[in-house]
Motif scaffolding. Structure first.
Motif, PDB file in Angstrom:
ATOM      1  N   VAL A   8      10.937 -16.704   4.124  1.00  8.44           N
ATOM      2  CA  VAL A   8      11.643 -16.017   3.052  1.00  8.44           C
ATOM      3  C   VAL A   8      12.374 -16.786   2.223  1.00  8.44           C
ATOM      4  O   VAL A   8      12.335 -16.453   1.040  1.00  8.44           O
ATOM      5  CB  VAL A   8      12.922 -15.367   4.009  1.00  8.44           C
ATOM      6  CG1 VAL A   8      14.051 -14.896   3.006  1.00  8.44           C
ATOM      7  CG2 VAL A   8      12.408 -14.357   4.927  1.00  8.44           C
ATOM      8  N   VAL A   9      12.620 -18.354   2.647  1.00  9.64           N
ATOM      9  CA  VAL A   9      13.347 -18.969   1.472  1.00  9.64           C
ATOM     10  C   VAL A   9      12.327 -19.729   0.393  1.00  9.64           C
ATOM     11  O   VAL A   9      12.422 -19.780  -0.503  1.00  9.64           O
ATOM     12  CB  VAL A   9      13.748 -20.283   2.476  1.00  9.64           C
ATOM     13  CG1 VAL A   9      13.974 -21.456   1.666  1.00  9.64           C
ATOM     14  CG2 VAL A   9      14.847 -19.909   3.213  1.00  9.64           C
ATOM     15  N   ILE A  10      11.146 -19.601   1.091  1.00 17.20           N
ATOM     16  CA  ILE A  10       9.871 -20.118   0.200  1.00 17.20           C
ATOM     17  C   ILE A  10       9.655 -18.912  -0.767  1.00 17.20           C
ATOM     18  O   ILE A  10       8.575 -19.265  -1.616  1.00 17.20           O
ATOM     19  CB  ILE A  10       8.815 -21.071   0.586  1.00 17.20           C
ATOM     20  CG1 ILE A  10       7.945 -20.257   1.740  1.00 17.20           C
ATOM     21  CG2 ILE A  10       9.425 -22.460   1.378  1.00 17.20           C
ATOM     22  CD1 ILE A  10       6.817 -20.991   2.337  1.00 17.20           C
ATOM     23  N   GLY A  11       9.834 -17.900  -0.485  1.00 13.69           N
ATOM     24  CA  GLY A  11       9.447 -16.614  -1.310  1.00 13.69           C
ATOM     25  C   GLY A  11       8.066 -15.580  -0.844  1.00 13.69           C
ATOM     26  O   GLY A  11       7.568 -15.365  -1.723  1.00 13.69           O
ATOM     27  N   LEU A  12       7.567 -15.968   0.453  1.00 11.64           N
ATOM     28  CA  LEU A  12       6.553 -15.199   0.850  1.00 11.64           C
ATOM     29  C   LEU A  12       7.005 -13.977   1.127  1.00 11.64           C
ATOM     30  O   LEU A  12       7.908 -13.217   1.107  1.00 11.64           O
ATOM     31  CB  LEU A  12       6.124 -15.637   2.037  1.00 11.64           C
ATOM     32  CG  LEU A  12       5.436 -17.069   2.027  1.00 11.64           C
ATOM     33  CD1 LEU A  12       4.976 -17.596   3.566  1.00 11.64           C
ATOM     34  CD2 LEU A  12       4.146 -17.198   1.243  1.00 11.64           C
ATOM     35  N   ASN A  13       6.162 -12.791   0.658  1.00 16.75           N
ATOM     36  CA  ASN A  13       6.135 -11.413   0.806  1.00 16.75           C
ATOM     37  C   ASN A  13       6.295 -10.999   2.247  1.00 16.75           C
ATOM     38  O   ASN A  13       5.933 -11.768   2.929  1.00 16.75           O
ATOM     39  CB  ASN A  13       5.030 -10.610  -0.109  1.00 16.75           C
ATOM     40  CG  ASN A  13       3.625 -10.817   0.493  1.00 16.75           C
ATOM     41  OD1 ASN A  13       3.542 -10.912   1.643  1.00 16.75           O
ATOM     42  ND2 ASN A  13       2.698 -10.612  -0.358  1.00 16.75           N
ATOM     43  N   GLU A  14       6.761  -9.657   2.382  1.00 15.10           N
ATOM     44  CA  GLU A  14       6.824  -9.426   3.826  1.00 15.10           C
ATOM     45  C   GLU A  14       5.519  -9.260   4.768  1.00 15.10           C
ATOM     46  O   GLU A  14       5.736  -9.684   5.916  1.00 15.10           O
ATOM     47  CB  GLU A  14       7.281  -7.929   3.756  1.00 15.10           C
ATOM     48  CG  GLU A  14       8.893  -7.979   3.119  1.00 15.10           C
ATOM     49  CD  GLU A  14       9.554  -6.314   3.313  1.00 15.10           C
ATOM     50  OE1 GLU A  14       8.892  -5.609   4.180  1.00 15.10           O
ATOM     51  OE2 GLU A  14      10.642  -6.459   2.616  1.00 15.10           O
ATOM     52  N   ASP A  15       4.733  -8.996   4.037  1.00 13.66           N
ATOM     53  CA  ASP A  15       3.183  -9.015   4.897  1.00 13.66           C
ATOM     54  C   ASP A  15       2.781 -10.495   5.348  1.00 13.66           C
ATOM     55  O   ASP A  15       2.370 -10.645   6.375  1.00 13.66           O
ATOM     56  CB  ASP A  15       2.071  -8.463   4.003  1.00 13.66           C
ATOM     57  CG  ASP A  15       2.266  -6.965   3.717  1.00 13.66           C
ATOM     58  OD1 ASP A  15       2.915  -6.295   4.556  1.00 13.66           O
ATOM     59  OD2 ASP A  15       1.523  -6.657   2.741  1.00 13.66           O
ATOM     60  N   ALA A  16       3.102 -11.502   4.449  1.00 17.46           N
ATOM     61  CA  ALA A  16       2.891 -13.013   4.765  1.00 17.46           C
ATOM     62  C   ALA A  16       3.651 -13.168   6.016  1.00 17.46           C
ATOM     63  O   ALA A  16       3.093 -13.878   6.952  1.00 17.46           O
ATOM     64  CB  ALA A  16       2.809 -13.725   3.709  1.00 17.46           C
ATOM     65  N   ILE A  17       4.831 -12.904   5.896  1.00 17.39           N
ATOM     66  CA  ILE A  17       5.882 -13.102   6.779  1.00 17.39           C
ATOM     67  C   ILE A  17       5.553 -12.671   8.127  1.00 17.39           C
ATOM     68  O   ILE A  17       5.589 -13.099   9.247  1.00 17.39           O
ATOM     69  CB  ILE A  17       7.165 -12.793   6.261  1.00 17.39           C
ATOM     70  CG1 ILE A  17       7.848 -13.639   5.181  1.00 17.39           C
ATOM     71  CG2 ILE A  17       8.483 -12.986   7.544  1.00 17.39           C
ATOM     72  CD1 ILE A  17       9.228 -13.297   4.352  1.00 17.39           C
TER      73      ILE A  17
END
Length: 69
Positions: free
Chosen positions: A25-34
């Motif tokens: 989340v901090v590095i800005g990945l989207n929800e699917d990647a998380i």
């Protein structure tokens, strides 16, 4: 620290997946990647716990067989 016990702990793997999710989340990945990262970490935890658990069972069985001889 007993790494064998730590690596077979579901709490450890849940904490690691949570940490990875927070970092994602901090590095800005989207929800699917998380979700994918968390799923991979959880799957790895299950696999490692299974392998270590089975090796412990096998070692115990080998010791029992040696005592019978």
């Amino acid at each position: 620290m007993d790494w064998k016990t730590k690596l077979t702990s579901r709490k450890f793997w849940a904490a690691l997946a949570g940490l990875a999710g927070a970092v994602a989340v901090v590095i800005g990945l989207n929800e699917d990647a998380i979700a994918s990262v968390s799923a991979v970490i959880s799957a790895a935890g299950v696999l490692i716990a299974y392998i270590l658990g089975e090796s412990l069972v096998d070692a115990t069985a080998d010791q029992s067989e040696k005592k019978k001889e």
